[in-house]
Design a protein around this motif. Structure first.
Motif, short mmCIF file in Angstrom:
data_model
loop_
_atom_site.label_atom_id
_atom_site.label_comp_id
_atom_site.label_asym_id
_atom_site.label_seq_id
_atom_site.Cartn_x
_atom_site.Cartn_y
_atom_site.Cartn_z
N ARG A 197 0.80 -1.27 -0.09
CA ARG A 197 0.06 -0.12 -0.01
C ARG A 197 0.90 1.12 0.02
O ARG A 197 1.89 1.18 0.66
N LEU A 198 0.33 2.25 -0.64
CA LEU A 198 1.04 3.67 -0.60
C LEU A 198 0.79 4.13 0.82
O LEU A 198 -0.51 4.18 1.32
N GLY A 199 1.84 4.63 1.59
CA GLY A 199 1.67 5.17 2.69
C GLY A 199 1.72 6.75 2.92
O GLY A 199 2.25 7.27 2.19
N ILE A 200 0.70 7.09 3.79
CA ILE A 200 0.44 8.61 4.21
C ILE A 200 0.91 8.69 5.58
O ILE A 200 0.02 7.84 6.52
N PHE A 201 1.65 9.40 6.12
CA PHE A 201 2.03 9.33 7.58
C PHE A 201 1.72 10.88 7.87
O PHE A 201 1.99 12.04 7.42
N ILE A 202 0.93 10.96 9.14
CA ILE A 202 0.45 12.19 9.73
C ILE A 202 0.74 12.39 11.04
O ILE A 202 0.45 11.25 12.07
N THR A 203 1.47 13.33 11.57
CA THR A 203 1.69 13.70 13.01
C THR A 203 1.69 15.02 13.07
O THR A 203 1.66 15.82 12.17
N HIS A 204 1.42 15.83 14.09
CA HIS A 204 1.41 17.45 14.39
C HIS A 204 2.57 17.85 14.14
O HIS A 204 2.65 19.10 13.70
N ALA A 205 3.72 17.30 14.72
CA ALA A 205 5.10 18.14 14.43
C ALA A 205 6.01 17.14 13.59
O ALA A 205 6.44 16.33 14.36
N TYR A 206 6.50 17.67 12.69
CA TYR A 206 7.43 16.75 11.92
C TYR A 206 8.62 17.59 11.04
O TYR A 206 9.79 17.71 11.39
N LEU A 207 7.84 18.53 10.11
CA LEU A 207 8.74 19.17 9.15
C LEU A 207 8.61 20.73 9.70
O LEU A 207 7.69 21.10 10.03
N ASN A 208 9.85 21.24 9.58
CA ASN A 208 9.87 22.49 10.03
C ASN A 208 9.78 23.68 8.80
O ASN A 208 9.46 23.02 7.67
N ASN A 209 9.65 24.96 9.04
CA ASN A 209 9.14 25.90 8.05
C ASN A 209 10.51 26.29 7.04
O ASN A 209 10.41 27.09 6.34
N ASN A 210 11.45 25.60 7.52
CA ASN A 210 12.81 25.92 6.52
C ASN A 210 13.05 24.65 5.73
O ASN A 210 14.17 24.39 5.25
N ASP A 211 12.12 24.11 5.53
CA ASP A 211 12.14 22.82 4.76
C ASP A 211 13.09 21.65 5.05
O ASP A 211 13.47 20.70 4.33
N ARG A 212 13.24 21.58 6.43
CA ARG A 212 14.12 20.53 7.13
C ARG A 212 13.24 19.89 8.22
O ARG A 212 12.46 20.61 8.89
N ARG A 213 13.38 18.47 8.23
CA ARG A 213 12.71 18.00 9.50
C ARG A 213 13.27 18.50 10.79
O ARG A 213 14.51 18.84 10.84
N TYR A 214 12.17 18.27 11.86
CA TYR A 214 12.77 18.92 12.91
C TYR A 214 13.83 17.98 13.77
O TYR A 214 13.61 16.68 13.36
N ASP A 215 14.93 18.51 14.22
CA ASP A 215 15.95 17.61 14.68
C ASP A 215 16.75 18.15 15.85
O ASP A 215 17.64 19.10 15.78
N HIS A 216 16.41 17.66 17.05
CA HIS A 216 16.67 18.48 18.21
C HIS A 216 18.24 18.48 18.44
O HIS A 216 18.67 19.14 19.16
N LYS A 217 18.92 17.51 17.68
CA LYS A 217 20.45 17.36 17.98
C LYS A 217 20.90 18.25 16.76
O LYS A 217 22.24 18.46 16.92
N ASP A 218 20.28 18.98 15.92
CA ASP A 218 21.04 19.68 14.90
C ASP A 218 20.83 21.40 15.28
O ASP A 218 19.74 21.94 15.27
N THR A 219 21.90 21.76 16.24
CA THR A 219 21.73 23.23 16.76
C THR A 219 22.11 24.19 15.69
O THR A 219 21.97 25.24 16.00
N SER A 220 22.73 23.67 14.57
CA SER A 220 22.97 24.85 13.48
C SER A 220 21.66 25.28 12.53
O SER A 220 21.70 26.33 11.94
N PHE A 221 20.35 24.83 13.12
CA PHE A 221 19.24 25.39 12.64
C PHE A 221 18.08 25.38 13.64
O PHE A 221 18.20 24.78 14.74
N PRO A 222 17.23 26.46 13.43
CA PRO A 222 16.03 26.69 14.61
C PRO A 222 15.30 25.31 14.87
O PRO A 222 14.94 24.79 13.91
N GLN A 223 15.12 25.20 16.10
CA GLN A 223 14.40 24.19 16.44
C GLN A 223 13.18 24.53 17.37
O GLN A 223 12.77 23.92 18.37
#
Length: 614
Positions: A424-450
Motif C-alpha cells: 500500500r502507498l503510505g501517508i504519514f500524519i503527525t502534528h510536528a514533523y517538518l519545520n518551515n525551513n524545509d528541514r525535518r525537526y531535529d533536536h540534535k542539529d543546533t545549526s538550525f532553528p528548533q
C-alpha cells in the motif's frame, strides 16, 4: 522647500494652525496652497534603513534631498518620499514606529506623497503593516530566477533594459516575493500572470505605495546590468515622486490575482485540516465553514478522505471539544476522516505536560471503528494513534496517524502495521514533523532553528521529532506523503527525500493559524489526477472562496517517483547515511542534506531555500 499641507490634517482657526503635522505660515486660501510647486525639482526623501548611508547615497545621486525619517512624530506634515530600506522591518525602532504611525503613513500617501518599502524578509514581515484596507500584499518564499516585465511603459522602468519581456538582471533577486496581492499593479514578477510579484505599485488617494522585493539599496554582486537598473530606478523614482506631487501620473492598472489550477474531471481529492485551535476557541463558525464545504463538495470533487493534523483545540477544554466535534461531525457519513492530537490537545490548558486529552470523550472510538476504512488503533478506546485502509485514485492506501511527539512504543507499533501492508502507498500524519525551513525537526542539529520542537515540551513518556521519525519509521516503508502542521512563520514547508525502497516521499507542512481569524478558513487540498501519480497541491478558503497562489501554497508533485541515478561518490555505509545521500550529506552522518542533489525520473529532488523562523 515649498510649503504643502493637508486639508485633512490642518485646522485653521483665527489665523492659527492647530496640528502638530502642519507648520509654516497659512496660505490665504486653499486654492493658493494647491498651486504651490512641489520640491522645485528637488524632491525630499525621508529614510529608515539599516544602511542609511548607502540608501541616502543612491537617493542623493538621483536628485533627492535626504533626511532621516523622524521617529518621534507622525509623518503628516512631511512631503515627498518615505523610504523603508531593505531589512528595516528588523530594526527595533521600526516596530515602535509602526505601532504609533502605521495608519498615518497611508494618510501621508493620500496627500500626494509616495511610500517605498524595499526588500524585507517574509519571516520578519509577511504583511506590510501600513497598507490601507483597499490593498493587500503578503510576502512568501519564492526563488526568483528571472523577472517578467508586466508593464514595460511604467515610469519606474523608463530607460531600463528589457530583453524579450524580461528584466536584464543577473544579480541576487532575493528569496522572498509577494505571493499575494490585491489592489496593486504588478510591474515585475516571477511569472507573466503576476504571481511572485517583485515590484508593485498601488494608488491611494492622491499618492502611491511602492513595494519591492528586490534589494535595490543593498544589491548582491557587482553586475553592470544590475547597477544600471538600480541607477535608472532611483532616477525614475525622483521623477515619479515629482509627478505624483503635481498630480501628473499615469493611472494605476491593478493586476488581477492569478487563477488557481482548475480541477480535473476524474481526479481524487484529499482534504487536509491543520491547526483549527483558534476556531475551536473563538470562531467555531469558520471551522463549520471548512467541514461543510468539504461535505458539500465531496461528490463533485471526489473527496476520498479528510485528515486533521492536530491542535484541534487550543486549551483542551470541554467547550472547545464540543465545538470541534460538532464541526467534524458535518463529515459523518459523507467523507471518512482521521484525526491526530497536537500539543494543544494534551494537558491542562493545552500545555502538553501530560498525555491526558478530552479528545476521546468527544470523538467516539466505537463510532470511528464502524467506518469500513478504520484499520485499528494502538490502544483500544483511544484515537490518538490509528491507521486507515482505503482505495482511492487507482491505489490502495494506508494512512498512519500518530500522536503528538510519538513515543518509541507507538513507532514500533506503526512499523509492525506497515510491515503487514507492504504494497500500500503510505501517508504519514503527525502534528510536528517538518519545520518551515524545509528541514525535518531535529533536536540534535543546533545549526538550525528548533523552536517548538517536541523535545522542548515536558510531554511524558518520551517523544520523537521529525528526524527521529524519519530514521525509525518513514524511510523504511512505502510512504509517499507526510503531512503536519504546528509550525508558525509562513506555515509552509516541502521536502523530498528518498526512502530505503528508492522512492520519493513528499514531506509537507501546512499551517494557517497565523492569519486573521486564526487562519481565515484555509485548508489544503491534494488533488490526485487520473494518471494516479500527478498531484496538485492547493490552499483554499471556503470562507473567502479564495486560493493562495504563492509557490509554497500551490504546486505540483509526482508520486512514486523512483531514483534512477545519484550525483556524487558513494561512501561506505555509516550511521545516518542512507539511500539518496551525497558525499557531503553522508559525511555529516545525516539522512537529510540541506539541498538534495539526487536525480530522479524527469525531475530532480530538491528542497526550497532556507527560511528562518520567527
Amino acid at each position: 522647500m515649498a510649503f504643502r499641507r493637508s486639508g485633512r490634517a490642518c485646522i485653521f482657526l483665527g489665523g492659527y494652525v492647530f496640528s502638530a503635522a502642519c507648520h509654516g505660515a497659512a496660505p490665504t486660501s486653499l486654492g493658493e496652497a494647491e498651486h504651490v510647486p512641489c520640491g522645485n525639482g528637488e524632491p525630499r526623501a525621508w529614510v529608515m534603513a539599516p544602511d542609511y548611508e548607502g540608501v541616502s547615497a543612491r537617493l542623493e545621486a538621483a536628485g533627492f534631498t535626504v533626511g532621516p525619517l523622524p521617529l518621534d512624530r507622525s509623518p503628516w506634515g512631511l512631503d515627498g518620499l518615505i523610504v523603508l530600506g531593505s531589512g528595516a522591518s528588523e530594526l527595533p525602532e521600526y516596530a515602535e514606529y509602526m505601532q504609533s504611525y502605521a495608519d498615518d503613513l497611508y494618510f501621508f500617501v493620500d496627500e500626494a506623497n509616495v511610500v517605498l518599502e524595499l526588500a524585507q524578509s517574509a519571516a520578519a514581515e509577511a504583511v506590510p503593516p501600513f497598507l490601507p484596507t483597499t490593498h493587500t500584499a503578503r510576502r512568501g518564499a519564492a526563488k526568483l530566477v528571472e523577472l517578467e516585465v508586466l508593464d514595460p511603459d511604467h515610469p519606474l522602468l523608463a530607460g531600463i533594459e528589457i530583453d524579450g519581456g524580461r528584466l536584464a538582471w543577473r544579480g541576487e533577486l532575493g528569496r522572498d516575493a509577494f505571493v499575494e496581492q490585491g489592489g496593486f499593479e504588478v510591474v515585475l514578477a516571477g511569472a507573466g500572470d503576476g504571481s511572485n510579484g517583485a515590484l508593485l505599485e498601488g494608488a491611494y488617494g492622491q499618492g502611491r505605495i511602492v513595494l519591492a522585493s528586490l534589494p535595490l539599496d543593498a544589491p548582491m554582486g557587482s553586475d553592470l546590468q544590475q547597477e544600471a537598473f538600480i541607477t535608472n530606478f532611483f532616477a525614475n523614482l525622483a521623477a515619479h515622486v515629482e509627478g505624483v506631487c503635481v498630480r501628473q501620473t499615469t493611472p494605476i492598472k491593478p493586476t488581477p490575482p492569478p487563477q488557481s489550477l482548475p480541477f480535473t474531471a476524474g481526479s481524487t481529492v484529499f482534504a487536509v485540516l491543520p491547526d483549527t485551535q483558534v476556531y475551536s476557541l473563538r470562531y467555531p463558525g469558520v471551522f463549520d465553514a471548512q467541514t461543510s464545504w468539504i461535505a458539500r463538495n465531496a461528490e463533485a470533487l471526489n473527496i476520498a478522505y479528510a485528515f486533521h493534523l492536530g491542535d484541534i483545540v487550543n486549551n483542551n477544554t470541554e467547550l472547545e471539544w464540543r465545538r470541534a466535534s460538532g464541526s467534524m461531525s458535518l463529515l459523518d457519513g459523507i467523507v471518512p476522516y482521521g484525526i491526530v492530537p497536537g500539543n494543544h490537545d494534551y494537558g491542562p490548558s493545552g500545555d502538553a505536560s501530560t498525555r491526558d486529552t478530552k479528545m476521546n470523550d468527544y470523538f467516539d472510538f466505537d463510532d470511528a471503528a464502524l467506518n469500513p476504512s478504520f484499520g485499528g488503533a494502538y490502544e483500544k478506546g483511544k484515537l490518538d494513534n490509528t491507521y486507515h485502509l482505503f482505495s482511492a485514485g487507482g491505489h490502495e492506501w494506508i494512512a498512519i496517524m500518530l500522536e503528538w511527539g510519538p513515543r518509541d512504543a507507538v513507532i514500533d507499533w506503526a512499523n509492525s502495521v506497515m510491515e503487514q501492508h507492504p504494497d500500500r502507498l503510505g501517508i504519514f500524519i503527525t502534528h510536528a514533523y517538518l519545520n518551515n525551513n524545509d528541514r525535518r525537526y531535529d533536536h540534535k542539529d543546533t545549526s538550525f532553528p528548533q523552536d517548538f520542537n517536541p523535545h522542548e515540551y515536558d510531554t511524558p513518556g518520551g517523544v520523537n521529532d521529525g528526524e527521529e521519525l524519519w530514521q525509525k519509521l518513514i524511510r523504511r516503508h512505502r510512504f509517499v506523503l507526510t503531512l503536519n502542521g504546528h509550525v508558525l512563520g509562513d506555515g509552509t514547508g516541502h521536502l523530498e527525500s528518498i526512502t530505503d525502497r528508492g522512492n520519493v516521499v513528499h514531506q509537507m507542512l501546512a499551517n494557517y493559524q497565523m492569519r486573521e481569524l486564526g487562519g481565515e478558513g484555509y485548508l489544503r487540498l491534494l488533488e490526485l489526477l487520473p494518471d494516479g501519480k500527478t498531484m496538485h497541491v492547493r490552499s483554499y478558503s471556503p470562507l473567502f472562496d479564495r486560493y493562495l497562489l504563492g509557490g509554497d501554497q500551490q504546486f505540483t508533485i509526482e508520486l512514486e517517483r523512483r531514483v534512477i541515478a545519484r550525483v556524487g561518490p558513494r561512501l561506505p555505509a555509516r550511521a545516518g547515511a542512507g539511500p539518496g545521500l551525497t558525499h557531503a550529506a553522508a559525511a555529516r552522518g545525516r539522512a537529510q542534506p540541506p539541498a538534495v542533489f539526487v536525480y530522479a525520473a524527469r525531475a530532480c529532488v530538491r528542497s526550497r531555500s532556507l527560511r528562518l523562523r520567527r
